[in-house]
Design a protein around this motif. Structure first.
Motif, PDB file in Angstrom:
ATOM      1  N   LEU A   1      -1.575  -1.158   2.148  1.00  0.00           N
ATOM      2  CA  LEU A   1      -0.967  -1.875   3.268  1.00  0.00           C
ATOM      3  C   LEU A   1      -1.160  -1.123   4.583  1.00  0.00           C
ATOM      4  O   LEU A   1      -0.342  -1.239   5.512  1.00  0.00           O
ATOM      5  CB  LEU A   1       0.533  -2.075   3.016  1.00  0.00           C
ATOM      6  N   ALA A   2      -2.229  -0.356   4.679  1.00  0.00           N
ATOM      7  CA  ALA A   2      -2.459   0.451   5.879  1.00  0.00           C
ATOM      8  C   ALA A   2      -2.604  -0.407   7.128  1.00  0.00           C
ATOM      9  O   ALA A   2      -2.360   0.063   8.244  1.00  0.00           O
ATOM     10  CB  ALA A   2      -3.700   1.323   5.679  1.00  0.00           C
TER      11      ALA A   2
ATOM     12  N   GLU B   1       1.738  -8.822  -1.391  1.00  0.00           N
ATOM     13  CA  GLU B   1       1.959  -7.861  -0.315  1.00  0.00           C
ATOM     14  C   GLU B   1       3.444  -7.642  -0.064  1.00  0.00           C
ATOM     15  O   GLU B   1       3.877  -6.519   0.235  1.00  0.00           O
ATOM     16  CB  GLU B   1       1.261  -8.348   0.960  1.00  0.00           C
ATOM     17  N   ALA B   2       4.240  -8.709  -0.187  1.00  0.00           N
ATOM     18  CA  ALA B   2       5.686  -8.572  -0.012  1.00  0.00           C
ATOM     19  C   ALA B   2       6.267  -7.641  -1.080  1.00  0.00           C
ATOM     20  O   ALA B   2       7.136  -6.805  -0.796  1.00  0.00           O
ATOM     21  CB  ALA B   2       6.356  -9.945  -0.079  1.00  0.00           C
TER      22      ALA B   2
ATOM     23  N   LEU C   1       8.300  -2.269  -2.432  1.00  0.00           N
ATOM     24  CA  LEU C   1       8.140  -1.062  -3.249  1.00  0.00           C
ATOM     25  C   LEU C   1       7.964   0.165  -2.355  1.00  0.00           C
ATOM     26  O   LEU C   1       8.516   1.236  -2.639  1.00  0.00           O
ATOM     27  CB  LEU C   1       6.942  -1.218  -4.188  1.00  0.00           C
ATOM     28  N   ALA C   2       7.208   0.016  -1.274  1.00  0.00           N
ATOM     29  CA  ALA C   2       7.032   1.121  -0.331  1.00  0.00           C
ATOM     30  C   ALA C   2       8.377   1.561   0.224  1.00  0.00           C
ATOM     31  O   ALA C   2       8.650   2.770   0.359  1.00  0.00           O
ATOM     32  CB  ALA C   2       6.101   0.698   0.803  1.00  0.00           C
ATOM     33  N   ALA C   3       9.238   0.601   0.575  1.00  0.00           N
ATOM     34  CA  ALA C   3      10.566   0.936   1.091  1.00  0.00           C
ATOM     35  C   ALA C   3      11.367   1.727   0.057  1.00  0.00           C
ATOM     36  O   ALA C   3      12.051   2.706   0.393  1.00  0.00           O
ATOM     37  CB  ALA C   3      11.307  -0.346   1.477  1.00  0.00           C
ATOM     38  N   LEU C   4      11.265   1.326  -1.203  1.00  0.00           N
ATOM     39  CA  LEU C   4      11.993   2.032  -2.262  1.00  0.00           C
ATOM     40  C   LEU C   4      11.455   3.446  -2.452  1.00  0.00           C
ATOM     41  O   LEU C   4      12.225   4.404  -2.625  1.00  0.00           O
ATOM     42  CB  LEU C   4      11.903   1.242  -3.572  1.00  0.00           C
ATOM     43  N   LEU C   5      10.131   3.578  -2.440  1.00  0.00           N
ATOM     44  CA  LEU C   5       9.531   4.905  -2.621  1.00  0.00           C
ATOM     45  C   LEU C   5       9.925   5.838  -1.487  1.00  0.00           C
ATOM     46  O   LEU C   5      10.120   7.046  -1.703  1.00  0.00           O
ATOM     47  CB  LEU C   5       8.005   4.776  -2.718  1.00  0.00           C
ATOM     48  N   LEU C   6      10.037   5.310  -0.277  1.00  0.00           N
ATOM     49  CA  LEU C   6      10.432   6.137   0.866  1.00  0.00           C
ATOM     50  C   LEU C   6      11.881   6.612   0.738  1.00  0.00           C
ATOM     51  O   LEU C   6      12.215   7.718   1.173  1.00  0.00           O
ATOM     52  CB  LEU C   6      10.267   5.346   2.169  1.00  0.00           C
TER      53      LEU C   6
END
Length: 536
Positions: A133-134, A149-150, A155-160
């Motif tokens: 998602l760059a 993509e959603a 998932l990116a938010a959770l990993l952060l």
């Protein structure tokens, strides 16, 4: 509770829906560190359990204890397209505080907002990059995202956030192959506690243990999904041996009881004749008769008790054998002769601009793959006649049936059997029920309203209505048919398609499922158009 040993603990957990339908009753669960794959039949309560663990639902009884912070990725995810990317990631406040400090504003509130997370921007961009998602700018709004993509953005938010416990519900459903590979990598690198509900075998192969939710209880199997299947096969083989032994014991006890009754009847007849021959007084013959009857009662009771015990052992043995019934059907009317044209597309322009040239002949099986947004669903809808192509020539000289992702072909107000008869009006009620029985809708199950079916049942009923339609389909179009199906339903789907003798075009990101269908051709649709590729 020590987070290093038990991260999730459910004790006497009960939950029922507002209409009184129970899901879990005095349920127990203990999960420690590592990756746990939660599997089970549709309707077993897997998604409900995750929502209870995440705190989205309140138990009607018992308790849920979690060792640390929880991150939860639901199955049905919708993101507000007006959100900024950093808002969706949950880092906007920290970024703004960081930028304020960098510009010289040393207000204490900014330092409190950042905490120890001074590299939040770098981590955010690196995480988006790893998940493909760059292209998303942290300062811009999300805009239009595909379903896959959603999922990756959430998932990116959770990993952060780096939660102690991560709960994922069917995370690969809407992901194409590239996105799945990125998610697999994220799962493989996770070092905390993770519970994943999934039917994706490739994802389940990355698990440290499998938790099988069945009949309101969880059974744990160490190792990944391949290890689980081997252990389950051994269990079922042993259970089937126990059934055969128990059946033999029941037959033996029945035989012994029958033989005992015959012996007792002969003995009673002999005793009566003997008493008459001896001219025993009535009081003596009566006493002898009562004594014989008491002895016979004890003998019959002993054999009846043994038979009842043998039947109980048989019931217990049969309960240990799983009844994930198989679909066994024969569909000769769907057969297409080799060489017969079922589809011809000559420079057909799809609504989004790609031009397709394609010919299908005979009972070909086509696996259609490609990235999200390439137009695979649009292509199927164009073939099915739902969309009119702007240009080109399209001919389909055979009967076509199309199964969309949304499974909205059934009339919820009609029963299963009436839905089948709606697509096959020439067959009678008895014939429709006989055919439905092969799809595991037997007796009263065929009379269930379609609106009350579980996800797996609804799919099976839709598939039955399509395959039993009159005239029968000789070209079948399936769009992501394996989404949201449990593993038993997946197997039933492949069994049904094995019996189908017509041409088949299947869109799926699940390569293992596609391979099981035995494609004769693999086609890839992407920005460059439609082309044949090597088997995957």
């Amino acid at each position: 509770m020590a987070p290093t040993t038990t991260a999730i603990l459910c004790t006497d957990l009960s939950f029922e829906w507002p209409d009184g339908k129970p899901v879990l009753d005095r349920f127990h669960l203990a999960v420690g560190p590592g990756r746990t794959g939660l599997i089970g039949l549709n309707g077993a309560g897997k998604s409900t359990l995750l929502r209870l663990l995440a705190g989205e639902l309140t138990p009607s009884g018992g308790s849920v204890r979690i060792g640390g912070e929880v991150g939860y990725l639901p199955q049905d995810l919708a993101l507000d397209t007006a959100l900024r990317v950093d808002e969706a990631l949950g880092i906007r406040e920290r970024r703004e505080a960081l930028h304020a400090i960098e510009s010289g504003d040393v207000d204490e509130r900014h330092f409190a907002a950042i905490g120890e997370d001074w590299d939040v921007e770098e981590r955010a961009r690196a995480t988006l990059d790893k998940l493909g998602l760059a292209r998303l700018d942290l300062d811009r709004t999300i805009g239009e995202l595909s379903g896959g993509e959603a999922v990756l953005l959430r998932l990116a938010a959770l990993l952060l956030e780096r939660p102690d416990v991560l709960l994922l519900d069917e995370p690969t459903n809407n992901l194409d192959r590239a996105a799945r590979a990125r998610l697999y990598e994220a799962v493989a690198n996770w070092t905390g506690v993770m519970v994943i509900v999934s039917h994706d075998r490739e994802l389940l192969r990355q698990m440290d243990q499998i938790a099988d939710l069945r009949d309101g209880e969880v059974t744990f199997y160490g190792g990944n999904f391949d290890d689980y299947e081997q252990a389950l096969a051994a269990e079922q083989e042993a259970a089937e041996r126990m059934v055969r032994a128990a059946e033999a014991d029941v037959q033996r006890q029945q035989r012994d009881l029958t033989e005992a009754n015959v012996r007792l009847a002969r003995s009673a007849s002999y005793g009566k004749k003997r008493s008459i021959a001896r001219k025993d007084p009535k009081i003596v013959s009566g006493a002898l008769k009562r004594q014989a009857e008491n002895t016979a009662g004890r003998v019959r009771g002993m054999h009846s008790e043994r038979l009842a015990e043998a039947r109980e052992r048989l019931d217990a043995a049969e309960d240990a054998v799983r009844d994930d019934a198989e679909i066994r059907i024969d569909l000769p009317r769907t057969e297409v002769p080799a060489g017969r044209t079922v589809l011809s597309m000559d420079n057909v322009e799809l609504p989004y601009g790609a031009t397709v040239k394609l010919d299908l002949r005979g009972p070909e099986r086509v696996a259609l793959v490609g990235p999200n947004g390439a137009g695979k669903t649009t292509l199927l809808r164009t073939i099915a006649g739902e969309l009119r192509p702007p240009a080109g020539e399209l001919t389909t000289p055979v009967q076509i049936r199309y199964l969309p992702q949304r499974l909205d072909l059934l009339d919820d107000s009609l029963s299963v059997v009436d839905n089948v008869k709606a697509l096959a009006p020439t067959i009678g009620d008895n014939q429709a029920r006989a055919r439905l029985a092969r799809f595991l809708f037997r007796g009263g199950r065929a009379d269930q309203p379609a609106g009350t079916l579980s996800g797996g049942e609804r799919f099976r009923a839709t598939l039955a209505a399509l395959l039993l339609a009159d005239p029968p389909p000789q070209l079948l179009l399936l769009d992501e048919p394996s989404n949201n199906l449990d593993l038993a339903s997946m197997r039933q789907l492949t069994e049904a398609l094995e019996a189908y003798r017509g041409a088949l075009v299947v869109v799926s990101h699940d390569l293992e499922f596609l391979r099981r269908l035995g494609p004769t051709r693999w086609l890839r649709l992407d920005q460059s158009g439609l082309r044949q590729v090597a088997p995957m």
